[in-house]
Write an enzyme that holds these catalytic residues in place. Structure first.
Site, PDB file in Angstrom:
ATOM      1  CE1 TYR A 198       0.733  -0.579   4.534  1.00  0.00           C
ATOM      2  CE2 TYR A 198       0.439   1.778   4.256  1.00  0.00           C
ATOM      3  CZ  TYR A 198       0.887   0.717   5.003  1.00  0.00           C
ATOM      4  OH  TYR A 198       1.475   0.940   6.218  1.00  0.00           O
ATOM      5  CB  CYS A 199       1.736   3.959  -1.577  1.00  0.00           C
ATOM      6  SG  CYS A 199       0.780   4.002  -3.103  1.00  0.00           S
ATOM      7  CB  THR A 200      -0.189   8.419  -0.115  1.00  0.00           C
ATOM      8  OG1 THR A 200       0.998   8.374   0.671  1.00  0.00           O
ATOM      9  CG2 THR A 200      -1.102   9.515   0.389  1.00  0.00           C
TER      10      THR A 200
END
Ligand SMILES: [Zn+2]
Ligand SMILES: [Zn+2]
Length: 343
Positions: A198-200
């Site tokens: 995941y990331c932003t």
């Protein structure tokens, strides 16, 4: 001939924006797809978006498009219809910013780049067409109830420090290009496990998922729309929230609480705190976490040294900065932590 670039001064454009009374919507979107002729696509896009008075920053590359724009609210439907008329953007998720004054951009810039996210990958066999499976908030929560599932955070250290998912692994590097090979070697013995990245907003982890598959990992997932979308879904669908702390966003607010708890501490006194700030000494500008009482004591500076400089007359400060170039400086404890682990 149509105008393909802006020809008016920055100052005048800014003035025009502030004189505008029409509200604007700020939004972002990205799409990995093969664009055969990025320059031609860029010019066509510029013509159409310029007509709709869209502002913002857009990157176009062979691998796709990444955009952050503001759109006059009354033409929002026209904008969306135009975007959806481009076959590979039909139905693309548009992340609309909340709490926003619409004044974040005052000019339209569309640039052709070699990549939409710099990745350092030189392997010609790498294919963004083969990426991991999307998971939404609900299936993210379900998959992560299995203790064997590996959750991987693909953001920077300062983002991880103030907030992350339960049991998430940090890939301790300052740049995405270093994180990619590092993730492969850190997870080497987990090639058959479920891996969720995941990331932003989803753009980094989508690429990372493809890179993991390319390197022999079998079950790779990535969180659709990133933490931003997860936080929205948790609220909308009343799901349990597995994200702890604050989601760091680069928009002046430097962070938005997703849950209630504060998981990080002030770098100066160690009290619980998740407020990022830039050192007030212009010659330093270090990004770090500082509580309000330390901010007062230190005049917003990261060190006694910086505080001394900060309190000098402006002329002297300028003199000191001469000939010095500052990169983006980020307080990074992960390096120190790694060194400790090694010894
Ligand atoms: Zn403090
Ligand atoms: Zn400083």
């Amino acid at each position: 001939m149509a105008v393909l670039h802006n020809r008016i001064s920055q100052k005048e454009l800014k003035q025009r924006l502030y004189a505008e009374t029409e509200p604007r919507k700020t939004l972002s979107f990205y799409k990995y797809t093969v664009i055969e002729d990025p320059q031609a696509f860029r010019d066509e896009l510029y013509k159409n978006l310029d007509q709709l008075k869209v502002f913002g920053r857009i990157y176009v590359a062979h691998e796709g498009i990444n955009a952050q724009v503001s759109v006059p609210a009354h033409d929002y439907d026209k904008f969306r219809d135009y975007l959806y008329s481009i076959s590979f953007l039909n139905g693309v998720r548009l992340n609309i910013a909340v709490d926003d004054d619409g004044k974040s951009f005052w000019v339209l810039k569309i640039k052709v780049r070699s990549k939409i996210v710099a990745d350092g990958i030189t392997d010609a066999g790498f294919d963004m067409g083969k990426k991991g499976k999307y998971v939404d908030a609900k299936s993210f929560n379900e998959l992560t109830t299995d203790p064997e599932t590996v959750v991987v955070d693909m953001r920077n250290h300062y983002e991880f420090e103030v907030g992350h998912f339960e049991n998430a692994i940090e890939i301790p590097s300052d740049t995405f290009r270093d994180q990619l090979p590092m993730a492969v070697s850190m997870l080497e013995d987990k090639k058959d496990k479920n891996i969720i990245m995941y990331c932003t907003g989803g753009i980094r982890c989508e690429k990372a998922s493809a890179w993991m598959l390319h390197n022999g990992f079998k079950n790779v997932f990535h969180l659709e729309g990133g933490i931003i979308q997860y936080a929205n879904k948790v609220k909308e669908e009343n799901l349990p929230n597995k994200f702890k702390g604050k989601n760091f966003v680069f928009d002046g607010r430097l962070g938005e609480a997703v849950g209630e708890e504060v998981i990080s501490v002030c770098h100066q006194c160690g009290e619980p705190c998740d407020t990022h700030t830039n050192c007030a000494n212009e010659g330093c500008h270090l990004l770090f976490i500082q509580c309000s009482s330390c901010a007062e004591k230190m005049d917003g500076c990261c060190s006694a040294e910086c505080q001394t400089i900060y309190n000098m007359p402006k002329e002297n400060q300028k003199e000191l900065r001469k000939g010095k170039k500052n990169g983006i400086m980020v307080f990074n404890k992960s390096r120190q932590r790694m060194m400790k682990l090694r010894t």
